[in-house]
Design a protein around this motif. Structure first.
Motif, PDB file in Angstrom:
ATOM      1  N   TRP A 377       0.812  -1.218   0.000  1.00  0.00           N
ATOM      2  CA  TRP A 377       0.000   0.000   0.000  1.00  0.00           C
ATOM      3  C   TRP A 377       0.843   1.266   0.000  1.00  0.00           C
ATOM      4  O   TRP A 377       0.369   2.332  -0.430  1.00  0.00           O
ATOM      5  CB  TRP A 377      -0.967   0.007   1.183  1.00  0.00           C
ATOM      6  CG  TRP A 377      -0.325   0.147   2.535  1.00  0.00           C
ATOM      7  CD1 TRP A 377       0.041  -0.863   3.356  1.00  0.00           C
ATOM      8  CD2 TRP A 377      -0.001   1.362   3.214  1.00  0.00           C
ATOM      9  NE1 TRP A 377       0.588  -0.374   4.520  1.00  0.00           N
ATOM     10  CE2 TRP A 377       0.571   0.995   4.456  1.00  0.00           C
ATOM     11  CE3 TRP A 377      -0.128   2.706   2.913  1.00  0.00           C
ATOM     12  CZ2 TRP A 377       1.005   1.939   5.382  1.00  0.00           C
ATOM     13  CZ3 TRP A 377       0.296   3.654   3.831  1.00  0.00           C
ATOM     14  CH2 TRP A 377       0.862   3.263   5.049  1.00  0.00           C
ATOM     15  N   THR A 378       2.091   1.188   0.445  1.00  0.00           N
ATOM     16  CA  THR A 378       2.928   2.397   0.457  1.00  0.00           C
ATOM     17  C   THR A 378       3.261   2.878  -0.955  1.00  0.00           C
ATOM     18  O   THR A 378       3.720   4.006  -1.120  1.00  0.00           O
ATOM     19  CB  THR A 378       4.230   2.137   1.231  1.00  0.00           C
ATOM     20  OG1 THR A 378       4.887   0.989   0.686  1.00  0.00           O
ATOM     21  CG2 THR A 378       3.943   1.886   2.702  1.00  0.00           C
ATOM     22  N   LEU A 381       1.745   6.202  -1.933  1.00  0.00           N
ATOM     23  CA  LEU A 381       2.188   7.447  -1.305  1.00  0.00           C
ATOM     24  C   LEU A 381       3.170   8.222  -2.186  1.00  0.00           C
ATOM     25  O   LEU A 381       3.935   7.641  -2.956  1.00  0.00           O
ATOM     26  CB  LEU A 381       2.860   7.134   0.042  1.00  0.00           C
ATOM     27  CG  LEU A 381       2.014   6.341   1.057  1.00  0.00           C
ATOM     28  CD1 LEU A 381       2.830   6.094   2.320  1.00  0.00           C
ATOM     29  CD2 LEU A 381       0.725   7.073   1.386  1.00  0.00           C
ATOM     30  N   VAL A 387       0.559  12.110   6.173  1.00  0.00           N
ATOM     31  CA  VAL A 387       0.342  10.875   6.926  1.00  0.00           C
ATOM     32  C   VAL A 387      -0.234  11.156   8.310  1.00  0.00           C
ATOM     33  O   VAL A 387      -0.859  10.279   8.919  1.00  0.00           O
ATOM     34  CB  VAL A 387       1.642  10.039   7.049  1.00  0.00           C
ATOM     35  CG1 VAL A 387       2.076   9.531   5.685  1.00  0.00           C
ATOM     36  CG2 VAL A 387       2.750  10.823   7.710  1.00  0.00           C
ATOM     37  N   TYR A 395       4.679  12.215   4.305  1.00  0.00           N
ATOM     38  CA  TYR A 395       5.417  10.965   4.187  1.00  0.00           C
ATOM     39  C   TYR A 395       6.904  11.245   3.995  1.00  0.00           C
ATOM     40  O   TYR A 395       7.756  10.583   4.599  1.00  0.00           O
ATOM     41  CB  TYR A 395       4.857  10.169   3.013  1.00  0.00           C
ATOM     42  CG  TYR A 395       5.568   8.859   2.739  1.00  0.00           C
ATOM     43  CD1 TYR A 395       5.734   7.901   3.729  1.00  0.00           C
ATOM     44  CD2 TYR A 395       6.044   8.570   1.464  1.00  0.00           C
ATOM     45  CE1 TYR A 395       6.365   6.699   3.466  1.00  0.00           C
ATOM     46  CE2 TYR A 395       6.670   7.365   1.193  1.00  0.00           C
ATOM     47  CZ  TYR A 395       6.836   6.442   2.197  1.00  0.00           C
ATOM     48  OH  TYR A 395       7.457   5.250   1.940  1.00  0.00           O
ATOM     49  N   CYS A 399      10.011  10.030   6.451  1.00  0.00           N
ATOM     50  CA  CYS A 399      11.122   9.215   5.949  1.00  0.00           C
ATOM     51  C   CYS A 399      12.472   9.889   6.193  1.00  0.00           C
ATOM     52  O   CYS A 399      13.490   9.217   6.364  1.00  0.00           O
ATOM     53  CB  CYS A 399      10.948   8.947   4.457  1.00  0.00           C
ATOM     54  SG  CYS A 399       9.572   7.842   4.068  1.00  0.00           S
ATOM     55  N   THR A 427      -0.592   3.721  11.310  1.00  0.00           N
ATOM     56  CA  THR A 427       0.125   3.938  10.050  1.00  0.00           C
ATOM     57  C   THR A 427       1.540   4.428  10.307  1.00  0.00           C
ATOM     58  O   THR A 427       2.505   3.924   9.716  1.00  0.00           O
ATOM     59  CB  THR A 427      -0.635   4.957   9.184  1.00  0.00           C
ATOM     60  OG1 THR A 427      -1.894   4.390   8.816  1.00  0.00           O
ATOM     61  CG2 THR A 427       0.150   5.307   7.939  1.00  0.00           C
ATOM     62  N   LEU A 431       5.012   2.510   9.308  1.00  0.00           N
ATOM     63  CA  LEU A 431       6.028   3.118   8.448  1.00  0.00           C
ATOM     64  C   LEU A 431       7.379   3.201   9.156  1.00  0.00           C
ATOM     65  O   LEU A 431       8.428   2.963   8.548  1.00  0.00           O
ATOM     66  CB  LEU A 431       5.575   4.514   7.999  1.00  0.00           C
ATOM     67  CG  LEU A 431       4.365   4.544   7.055  1.00  0.00           C
ATOM     68  CD1 LEU A 431       3.911   5.982   6.820  1.00  0.00           C
ATOM     69  CD2 LEU A 431       4.693   3.868   5.735  1.00  0.00           C
ATOM     70  N   ARG A 434       9.117  -0.287   9.513  1.00  0.00           N
ATOM     71  CA  ARG A 434       9.822  -0.727   8.305  1.00  0.00           C
ATOM     72  C   ARG A 434      11.237  -0.179   8.263  1.00  0.00           C
ATOM     73  O   ARG A 434      12.078  -0.701   7.521  1.00  0.00           O
ATOM     74  CB  ARG A 434       9.052  -0.274   7.061  1.00  0.00           C
ATOM     75  CG  ARG A 434       7.685  -0.942   6.930  1.00  0.00           C
ATOM     76  CD  ARG A 434       7.031  -0.595   5.618  1.00  0.00           C
ATOM     77  NE  ARG A 434       5.697  -1.206   5.512  1.00  0.00           N
ATOM     78  CZ  ARG A 434       5.054  -1.390   4.376  1.00  0.00           C
ATOM     79  NH1 ARG A 434       5.614  -1.007   3.231  1.00  0.00           N
ATOM     80  NH2 ARG A 434       3.859  -1.948   4.362  1.00  0.00           N
TER      81      ARG A 434
END
Length: 465
Positions: A377-378, A381, A387, A395, A399, A427, A431, A434
């Protein structure tokens, strides 16, 4: 009320909480049923305000007859105190006893709310769950609703979110939402299930004999699919909304076909003109109170065969122990309420409830297998995709942040806004996970918004044992 009876506090008046209250009363306890809504029922049996009461509510709700009988029996019982419009904002642990329950009573936006402290002999937590929505470009535009919010407006206020609506996400909940919007007057253009037909069939089709105990669910599904067919509403699998566009509000959406992992199949994008969209990618259990009580949590609240958590005197029921639907939640509530009140654990009725509870747990596992959230699903983005809507964290900013979960949250403000990560928390946690960064989103000393004046005001009542 007799002072010799056990005092059981039940938080939440949905199917699980109402069932817990009914069973605790039957076992002889004094019950205080606490909920933030005006009426019991939760999302499943959300009722219209008294001024707009429906002439035939059974047409709007599945299982209305049983719910109405339970509601009248509980609210009219001499050993039950029904506290509507009451928010539990904190739980205080007390050695090896159930925690103290801090409640503020009154309309959430009203003045003069009263603060109370309850001291139960046993506590049943049944706060339920709310929609989980995965972010995509434009999901913060006005006109993009969670499916639960759209259904609440349709069922609780008879208001429609738009004239031309797309419903997208994953799970059987999309179907009753579509039914509610159709009955309220919306035109539902299509219902989009993100998982592929193969994934859904594999999840529901394995060990089909286990579905025999869920005949009620099958009848409900048949009713919804029949309604969609009569209204000519397409139901498409392996497709979802991946972008919403518009100036001041949503004006169109982009849908795309998805692979089994939810990554976009290039070249399958399609633009659809809408004035509203509602989205749900499953549910997130409301774990703030279980965390405050000291319950062990493994995605859901961990309970034993009696629905007892790892916290002394604290029982849990409903979606906080696993997403399995209203009948399973009600069964867990009945079991938790009876045992919290000191009812006999070997009664024949309790043995039947345990069997039904176990069937509900098997249904929850099947539901999760048929409607999982794919890792891809990412791919929806973009760096500028929001987000965290409260703090407008993108997003790209998430990151780019480095450090521990705490430092990333302080740097980006993700999860620190008014909703306190209730919406974006899962969410953001996924994220960050990961990237090898862990977070603890449910550990909040204050579970609900509270005014400083209310916090400073004296307690109006102290419920003793």
């Amino acid at each position: 009320m007799s002072r010799s009876a056990r005092h059981v506090v039940v938080i939440g008046a949905g199917p699980a909480g109402l069932g817990a209250a009914a069973a605790a009363l039957r076992a002889g306890a004094r019950v205080r049923l606490v909920d933030s809504a005006e009426q019991p029922g939760g999302q499943y049996h959300r009722m219209l305000p008294d001024a707009y009461d429906a002439a035939h509510p059974e047409r709007l709700h599945h299982g209305w007859g049983g719910f109405e009988r339970t509601r009248r029996r509980v609210l009219g019982h001499p050993r039950c105190d029904w506290w509507a419009e009451s928010a539990v904002w904190a739980l205080d642990r007390v050695d090896d006893r159930p925690p103290l329950v801090h409640v503020v009573r009154g309309q959430a936006d009203g003045a003069g709310r009263e603060r109370h402290v309850l001291e139960p002999d046993a506590l049943v937590l049944a706060p339920g769950a709310h929609d989980r929505v995965l972010p995509f470009p434009g999901w913060d535009l006005p006109g993009v609703f969670t499916a639960g919010a759209a259904q609440a407006l349709a069922k609780g206020e008879r208001l429609v979110i738009g004239d031309h609506v797309i419903i997208a996400g994953s799970g059987p909940f999309l179907l009753p939402v579509a039914a509610s919007l159709l009955e309220a007057g919306s035109t539902v253009l299509e219902v989009l299930e993100a998982n592929t037909a193969a994934t859904v069939a594999r999840g529901w089709g394995s060990r089909p004999w286990e579905l025999a105990s869920q005949s009620g669910k099958a009848a409900e599904l048949a009713e919804y699919t029949s309604l969609l067919a009569r209204r000519r509403v397409p139901y498409r699998t392996g497709r979802t909304v991946v972008e919403a566009r518009g100036e001041d509000r949503v004006e169109e959406v982009v849908t795309a076909r998805l692979r089994a992992d939810w990554s976009i199949v290039p070249g399958t994008e399609r633009t659809v003109v809408v004035d509203a969209v509602c989205v749900s990618h499953g549910f997130t259990p409301q774990l703030e109170l279980p965390a405050a009580a000291g319950c062990a949590i493994d995605g859901f609240v961990r309970v034993d065969d009696d629905q007892l958590t790892t916290a002394p005197g604290v029982y849990a029921a409903g979606e906080i122990t696993g997403i399995a639907g209203a009948p399973a939640a009600r069964t867990e509530g009945l079991l938790a309420g009876w045992l919290a009140a000191g009812g006999g654990p070997e009664a024949p009725e309790i043995r039947r409830l345990r069997r039904r509870r176990d069937q509900g747990r098997a249904f929850a596992a099947r539901l999760a297998a048929a409607h999982p959230i794919g890792d891809g699903w990412t791919s929806w983005l973009r760096p500028d995709t929001t987000v965290c809507r409260c703090e407008e964290t993108t997003y790209g900013a998430l990151c780019a942040a480095a450090g521990s979960g705490r430092s990333v949250r302080l740097e980006t403000r993700a999860g620190l806004g008014p909703c306190q990560a209730r919406i974006c928390g899962p969410t953001v946690a996924e994220l960050l996970a990961r990237r090898g960064i862990t977070t603890t989103p449910h550990n909040r000393p204050i579970a609900q918004p509270l005014r400083l004046g209310e916090l400073a005001s004296p307690t109006r009542e102290e419920s003793a044992r």
